[in-house]
Enzyme design. Structure first.
Site, PDB file in Angstrom:
ATOM      1  N   TYR A 143       0.719  -1.387  -0.038  1.00  0.00           N
ATOM      2  CA  TYR A 143       0.156   0.030   0.004  1.00  0.00           C
ATOM      3  C   TYR A 143       0.775   1.236   0.031  1.00  0.00           C
ATOM      4  O   TYR A 143       0.310   2.361  -0.584  1.00  0.00           O
ATOM      5  CB  TYR A 143      -0.883   0.029   1.383  1.00  0.00           C
ATOM      6  CG  TYR A 143      -2.268  -0.718   1.059  1.00  0.00           C
ATOM      7  CD1 TYR A 143      -2.195  -1.978   0.822  1.00  0.00           C
ATOM      8  CD2 TYR A 143      -3.381  -0.030   1.108  1.00  0.00           C
ATOM      9  CE1 TYR A 143      -3.522  -2.863   0.687  1.00  0.00           C
ATOM     10  CE2 TYR A 143      -4.633  -0.690   1.005  1.00  0.00           C
ATOM     11  CZ  TYR A 143      -4.553  -2.083   0.704  1.00  0.00           C
ATOM     12  OH  TYR A 143      -5.890  -2.841   0.799  1.00  0.00           O
ATOM     13  N   LYS A 200       3.845 -15.329   2.762  1.00  0.00           N
ATOM     14  CA  LYS A 200       3.904 -16.138   1.282  1.00  0.00           C
ATOM     15  C   LYS A 200       5.568 -16.538   1.520  1.00  0.00           C
ATOM     16  O   LYS A 200       6.101 -15.869   0.513  1.00  0.00           O
ATOM     17  CB  LYS A 200       3.371 -15.207   0.416  1.00  0.00           C
ATOM     18  CG  LYS A 200       3.353 -16.094  -1.044  1.00  0.00           C
ATOM     19  CD  LYS A 200       2.300 -17.179  -1.005  1.00  0.00           C
ATOM     20  CE  LYS A 200       2.589 -17.835  -2.247  1.00  0.00           C
ATOM     21  NZ  LYS A 200       1.606 -19.100  -2.468  1.00  0.00           N
ATOM     22  N   ASP A 233      -2.182 -18.191   0.721  1.00  0.00           N
ATOM     23  CA  ASP A 233      -3.576 -18.952  -0.082  1.00  0.00           C
ATOM     24  C   ASP A 233      -4.022 -20.093   0.870  1.00  0.00           C
ATOM     25  O   ASP A 233      -5.036 -20.316   0.974  1.00  0.00           O
ATOM     26  CB  ASP A 233      -2.723 -19.604  -1.212  1.00  0.00           C
ATOM     27  CG  ASP A 233      -1.447 -20.333  -1.042  1.00  0.00           C
ATOM     28  OD1 ASP A 233      -0.782 -20.232  -0.046  1.00  0.00           O
ATOM     29  OD2 ASP A 233      -0.804 -21.190  -1.705  1.00  0.00           O
ATOM     30  N   ASP A 257      -5.865  -7.005   4.332  1.00  0.00           N
ATOM     31  CA  ASP A 257      -7.279  -6.398   3.695  1.00  0.00           C
ATOM     32  C   ASP A 257      -7.986  -7.450   2.948  1.00  0.00           C
ATOM     33  O   ASP A 257      -9.122  -7.637   3.311  1.00  0.00           O
ATOM     34  CB  ASP A 257      -6.566  -5.370   2.533  1.00  0.00           C
ATOM     35  CG  ASP A 257      -7.861  -4.854   1.803  1.00  0.00           C
ATOM     36  OD1 ASP A 257      -9.011  -4.559   2.247  1.00  0.00           O
ATOM     37  OD2 ASP A 257      -7.569  -4.831   0.538  1.00  0.00           O
ATOM     38  N   ASP A 261     -11.886  -9.137   4.577  1.00  0.00           N
ATOM     39  CA  ASP A 261     -13.299  -9.200   3.899  1.00  0.00           C
ATOM     40  C   ASP A 261     -13.704 -10.751   3.751  1.00  0.00           C
ATOM     41  O   ASP A 261     -14.869 -11.047   4.124  1.00  0.00           O
ATOM     42  CB  ASP A 261     -13.060  -8.755   2.564  1.00  0.00           C
ATOM     43  CG  ASP A 261     -13.439  -7.412   2.265  1.00  0.00           C
ATOM     44  OD1 ASP A 261     -13.179  -6.552   3.161  1.00  0.00           O
ATOM     45  OD2 ASP A 261     -13.941  -6.927   1.184  1.00  0.00           O
TER      46      ASP A 261
HETATM   47  C1  IPM Z   1     -10.462  -1.335   4.014  1.00  0.00           C
HETATM   48  C2  IPM Z   1     -10.702  -0.716   2.570  1.00  0.00           C
HETATM   49  C3  IPM Z   1      -9.478   0.111   2.482  1.00  0.00           C
HETATM   50  C4  IPM Z   1      -8.172  -0.720   2.378  1.00  0.00           C
HETATM   51  C5  IPM Z   1      -9.405   0.934   1.012  1.00  0.00           C
HETATM   52  C6  IPM Z   1     -11.052   1.505   0.953  1.00  0.00           C
HETATM   53  C7  IPM Z   1      -8.370   1.574   0.835  1.00  0.00           C
HETATM   54  O1  IPM Z   1     -10.672  -1.788   1.717  1.00  0.00           O
HETATM   55  O2  IPM Z   1     -10.178  -0.641   4.901  1.00  0.00           O
HETATM   56  O3  IPM Z   1     -10.331  -2.392   4.248  1.00  0.00           O
HETATM   57  O4  IPM Z   1      -7.856  -1.250   1.353  1.00  0.00           O
HETATM   58  O5  IPM Z   1      -7.334  -0.759   3.332  1.00  0.00           O
HETATM   59 MG    MG Z   2     -10.686  -3.780   2.540  1.00  0.00          MG
END
Ligand code: IPM
Ligand code: MG
Length: 368
Positions: A143, A200, A233, A257, A261
């Site tokens: 990032y 990884k 993975d 990240d 999710d």
């Molecule tokens: C998160 C989001 C952010 C990230 C984006 C919106 C930049 O996906 O907080 O997980 O990738 O960190």
């Molecule tokens: Mg995210």
């Protein structure tokens, strides 16, 4: 009476709607515990781009630094979507404030609410007992590495095919890995004393450094905590195969990240995942979900992840664990009574139990 100053960053999309429920809950908690919360609202993301051409105005960072905590809602939306590297993007606001406040530790707790067990796409016996904390490194890695897009005149490395090229760099220093590893071990000691370090290392040099340092810190300072290494993975697979086996999961920025999710979906909705971003100064609290532009302005967004970020704020910034527990109990009671926002309703939720953003906030406040 204690007074705390909170910097509010509503941002874009559903942001203004859900953050209003966060402050509603904060005010109610303040009244009960004789604490006063003062708010200062600042611009970030697309809203800031519209107002002053950049996603993180200097003034916003200054306001945030001067406050005791930051409550952020969400940034982004199709209006500002672009692949043009010259144009500002809302996400730069979020990344900028994380970096600007030095928020290297991102905590994302993944917990199952019994009332929502049927919202998960996984079998009940698989998600039973899931309670994991993702510790995502937040100010390094891909990032924040060097990146560039350029036109390659030579076509070097592509057999002479000219065209655009781009690169991003994944870099970590020993110091960055040490401090996030310590955070993970400290948190694990307060939980079930198990850390899974995700990397990884079979391919990436940064991962090999990561693994080496995590083990060094572990052996020297945290030998009482169980430590396992898992390739990213494989982790993605194990997360949906045996999610209840994980306690603390520590990993670099981008892996975290992606995995957070995935982990959120175990609970059935990204709308239920809060986060805390901590550094050495002012901390920031935000839902892990996005700005949901498709439902913005309709008053139907789920404010619970925002309200749970308030819960985390009370716990981590203000040492108000009891008040945080009150919020948790109120959320559990509300869900147990069957109240749902659209994203977490199931096929057997009666229509009259489906409520909007503000009504959900009111239900929580009534049960505090
Ligand atoms: C998160 C989001 C952010 C990230 C984006 C919106 C930049 O996906 O907080 O997980 O990738 O960190
Ligand atoms: Mg995210």
């Amino acid at each position: 009476m204690t007074t705390y100053k909170i910097c509010l960053l509503p941002g874009d999309g559903i942001g203004p709607e859900i953050i209003a429920e966060g402050t509603k809950v904060l005010d109610a908690v303040g009244a009960r515990y004789d604490v006063s919360f003062e708010y200062e609202t600042a611009l970030i993301g697309g809203a800031a781009i519209d107002a002053c051409g950049m996603a993180l105005p200097e003034e916003t960072l200054e306001t945030a630094k001067a406050c005791d905590a930051v409550l952020l809602a969400a940034v982004g939306g199709p209006k500002w979507d672009t692949t043009d590297p010259e144009k500002p993007r809302p996400e730069q606001g979020l990344l900028g404030i994380r970096k600007g406040l030095g928020l290297y530790t991102n905590l994302r707790p993944v917990q199952i609410f019994n009332a929502l067990a049927d919202a998960s796409t996984l079998k009940p016996e698989v998600i039973d007992g899931v309670d994991l904390m993702i510790v995502r490194e937040l100010t390094g890695g891909l990032y924040f590495g060097m990146r560039e897009r350029f036109y390659d005149e030579e076509g070097a490395g592509t057999g002479g095919a000219k065209g655009q090229r781009a690169y991003d760099t994944l870099e970590y220093s020993e110091y960055e890995i040490e401090r996030i590893a310590r955070q993970a071990f400290e948190i694990a000691r307060k939980r079930r004393s198990k850390v899974t370090s995700v990397d990884k290392a079979n391919v990436l040099e940064t991962s090999r450094l990561w693994r080496e340092i995590v083990h060094r810190i572990h052996d020297a300072e945290y030998a009482d905590v169980e430590l396992e290494d898992l390739l990213v993975d494989n982790t993605a697979m194990q997360l949906i195969d045996r999610p209840a086996d994980f306690d603390v999961m520590v990993t670099e920025n981008m892996f975290g990240d992606i995995l957070s999710d995935e982990a959120a979906q175990i609970t059935g909705s990204l709308g239920m995942l809060a986060s805390a971003s901590l550094g050495d100064g002012t901390a920031l609290y935000e839902p892990s979900h996005g700005s949901a532009p498709d439902i913005a302005g309709r008053g139907i967004a789920n404010p619970l992840a925002q309200i749970m970020s308030v819960e985390m704020m009370l716990r981590y910034s203000f040492d108000m664990g009891e008040a945080a527990d009150d919020i948790r109990r109120a959320i559990v009671a509300t869900l147990d009574e069957g109240w749902r926002t659209g994203d977490i309703r199931s096929t057997d939720t009666p229509d009259d139990k489906v409520v909007g953003t503000a009504a959900m906030g009111d239900l929580i406040v009534e049960r505090l």
